[in-house]
Write an enzyme that holds these catalytic residues in place. Structure first.
Site, mmCIF file in Angstrom:
data_model
loop_
_atom_site.group_PDB
_atom_site.id
_atom_site.type_symbol
_atom_site.label_atom_id
_atom_site.label_comp_id
_atom_site.label_asym_id
_atom_site.label_seq_id
_atom_site.Cartn_x
_atom_site.Cartn_y
_atom_site.Cartn_z
ATOM 1 N N ASP A 159 -12.056 -59.289 120.254
ATOM 2 C CA ASP A 159 -12.608 -57.938 120.121
ATOM 3 C C ASP A 159 -12.249 -57.115 121.373
ATOM 4 O OD1 ASP A 159 -14.231 -55.918 119.043
ATOM 5 O OD2 ASP A 159 -16.065 -56.712 119.974
ATOM 6 N N ASP A 162 -7.368 -52.285 121.963
ATOM 7 C CA ASP A 162 -8.159 -51.061 122.062
ATOM 8 C C ASP A 162 -7.532 -50.109 123.080
ATOM 9 O OD1 ASP A 162 -9.965 -49.045 122.435
ATOM 10 O OD2 ASP A 162 -11.642 -50.332 123.020
ATOM 11 N N HIS A 207 -21.376 -47.540 120.310
ATOM 12 C CA HIS A 207 -21.785 -48.902 120.662
ATOM 13 C C HIS A 207 -23.191 -48.914 121.299
ATOM 14 C CE1 HIS A 207 -17.309 -49.544 120.721
ATOM 15 N NE2 HIS A 207 -17.652 -50.713 120.226
ATOM 16 N N ASN A 210 -18.521 -54.485 112.969
ATOM 17 C CA ASN A 210 -18.703 -55.303 114.165
ATOM 18 C C ASN A 210 -20.186 -55.301 114.538
ATOM 19 O OD1 ASN A 210 -15.975 -55.589 114.264
ATOM 20 N ND2 ASN A 210 -15.747 -54.914 116.383
ATOM 21 N N ASP A 263 -22.787 -56.700 117.493
ATOM 22 C CA ASP A 263 -23.048 -57.381 118.755
ATOM 23 C C ASP A 263 -24.469 -57.099 119.248
ATOM 24 O OD1 ASP A 263 -22.865 -58.741 121.107
ATOM 25 O OD2 ASP A 263 -21.398 -57.442 122.046
HETATM 26 P P1 13P Z 1 -22.867 -52.703 118.350
HETATM 27 O O1 13P Z 1 -23.056 -52.374 119.792
HETATM 28 O O2 13P Z 1 -23.443 -51.640 117.454
HETATM 29 O O3 13P Z 1 -23.400 -54.039 117.981
HETATM 30 O O4 13P Z 1 -21.288 -52.737 118.067
HETATM 31 C C1 13P Z 1 -20.577 -53.884 118.446
HETATM 32 C C2 13P Z 1 -19.104 -53.662 118.443
HETATM 33 O O5 13P Z 1 -18.577 -52.672 118.011
HETATM 34 C C3 13P Z 1 -18.306 -54.743 119.025
HETATM 35 O O6 13P Z 1 -16.947 -54.454 118.987
HETATM 36 O O1 G3H Z 2 -17.873 -53.529 121.864
HETATM 37 C C1 G3H Z 2 -17.884 -54.654 122.294
HETATM 38 C C2 G3H Z 2 -19.027 -55.411 122.760
HETATM 39 O O2 G3H Z 2 -20.234 -54.968 122.200
HETATM 40 C C3 G3H Z 2 -19.076 -55.414 124.265
HETATM 41 O O3 G3H Z 2 -18.981 -56.703 124.601
HETATM 42 O O4 G3H Z 2 -19.886 -56.918 126.900
HETATM 43 O O5 G3H Z 2 -18.550 -58.716 125.812
HETATM 44 O O6 G3H Z 2 -17.408 -56.626 126.570
HETATM 45 P P1 G3H Z 2 -18.675 -57.245 126.095
HETATM 46 ZN ZN ZN Z 3 -16.623 -52.329 119.350
#
Ligand code: 13P
Ligand code: G3H
Ligand code: ZN
Length: 287
Positions: free
Chosen positions: A83, A105, A182, A232, A234
């Site tokens: 990612d 990215d 994000h 995605n 996270d």
């Molecule tokens: P969130 O912060 O909304 O979970 O998005 C995660 C993301 O885009 C990771 O690439």
């Molecule tokens: O968008 C990506 C993740 O939410 C950020 O992750 O803290 O591992 O770079 P990272």
């Molecule tokens: Zn992202």
């Protein structure tokens, strides 16, 4: 069963549902994602970032995901993905450890530089049979958006540019910006779904939504209807993990020094959060 992300996304696009690409940083999060996918019979993408590879070791996290998926969940289609790779070096590093799907990215670059670098990395990926996602427009982070309103027009994916970008770079999937951000940061009040529909019309590759793990089911479902094939996730699962830890510490009578008990509870909370997302995305029952 480890499968190619390309196939997972193609099936989602064809089936009119979305698949979750869940970020992992450790054993417990990985187990929770895989168990949720197994119990809901869902395909799943598990992804790591550069920071996570630094934290765990790239080989360690890749083999952790692969071994658990292959040994304990042979019937779950699992794609492993990098990612937000921000440089050629990090993409090479991910491919070197065995990851066969990456995101480059270049969204913080100007259009010409984003095209040039994405194209170069896409050529490298094609040569190695690696699936590549890129981003056009800009999905901001908490530090960038802050708490005040921003001019969302500066961040949005332009549909005509998206069509050109995909043709020029040859990428396999595209991350779009339609008012999403994000980290549960302040977002555009309503996502620009009309823009998403326009992008879907002119771009044939699967479209990816970042930064929407705080979206309501209603919003996510509308995005799927308008053309999103992957979300995605996270922040939602990190919060589930950390909130469980906080609750444990607050509730001192329950305090224990058995890490398996403490982290096991966090793992259960992450599993529930992943299941909620899988049901919203409609990937349950597709494996
Ligand atoms: P969130 O912060 O909304 O979970 O998005 C995660 C993301 O885009 C990771 O690439
Ligand atoms: O968008 C990506 C993740 O939410 C950020 O992750 O803290 O591992 O770079 P990272
Ligand atoms: Zn992202």
């Amino acid at each position: 069963m480890i499968v190619n992300v390309k196939d997972i996304l193609a099936d989602a696009k064809k089936g009119g549902y979305a698949v979750g690409a869940f970020n992992t940083v450790n054993l417990e999060t990985t187990q929770a994602i895989l168990k949720a996918a197994y119990e809901l019979r869902s395909p799943v993408i598990i992804q790591v970032t550069e920071k996570t590879m630094d934290y765990t070791g790239g080989r360690a996290i890749f083999n952790l995901i692969k071994n658990i998926a292959e040994f304990y969940y042979p019937n779950v289609p699992v794609g492993i993905h990098l990612d937000h790779g921000k440089s050629f070096e990090v993409i090479e590093r991910a491919v070197e450890v065995g990851i066969t799907s990456v995101m480059y990215d270049g969204s913080r670059k100007n259009y010409a530089d984003n095209v040039a670098m994405t194209k170069k990395i896409a050529e490298f990926c094609k040569g190695k049979g690696v699936h590549i996602q890129a981003e056009l427009g800009n999905v901001p982070y908490f530090g960038e958006v802050g708490v005040i309103d921003i001019n969302w027009d500066d961040y949005m994916t332009d549909p005509a540019q998206a069509e050109k970008f995909v043709q020029e770079t040859g990428v396999d999937a595209l991350a779009v910006a339609v008012g999403n951000a994000h980290d549960f940061a302040k977002e555009r009040e309503i996502p620009d779904f009309a823009r998403l529909e326009m992008i879907r019309k002119v771009v044939d590759v699967p479209l990816i939504m970042h930064g929407a793990s705080d979206w309501t089911a209603e919003k996510a479902k509308e995005a799927i209807e308008k053309g999103i094939s992957c979300f995605n996730v996270d922040t939602a699962i990190r919060l589930a993990f950390v909130n469980s830890l906080i609750n444990r510490v607050k509730n001192k009578e329950e305090m224990s020094f058995d890490l398996r008990k403490i982290l096991g509870e966090s793992r259960d909370q992450v599993e529930d959060a992943v299941k909620d997302k899988i049901k919203i995305f409609g990937s349950d029952g597709r494996a």
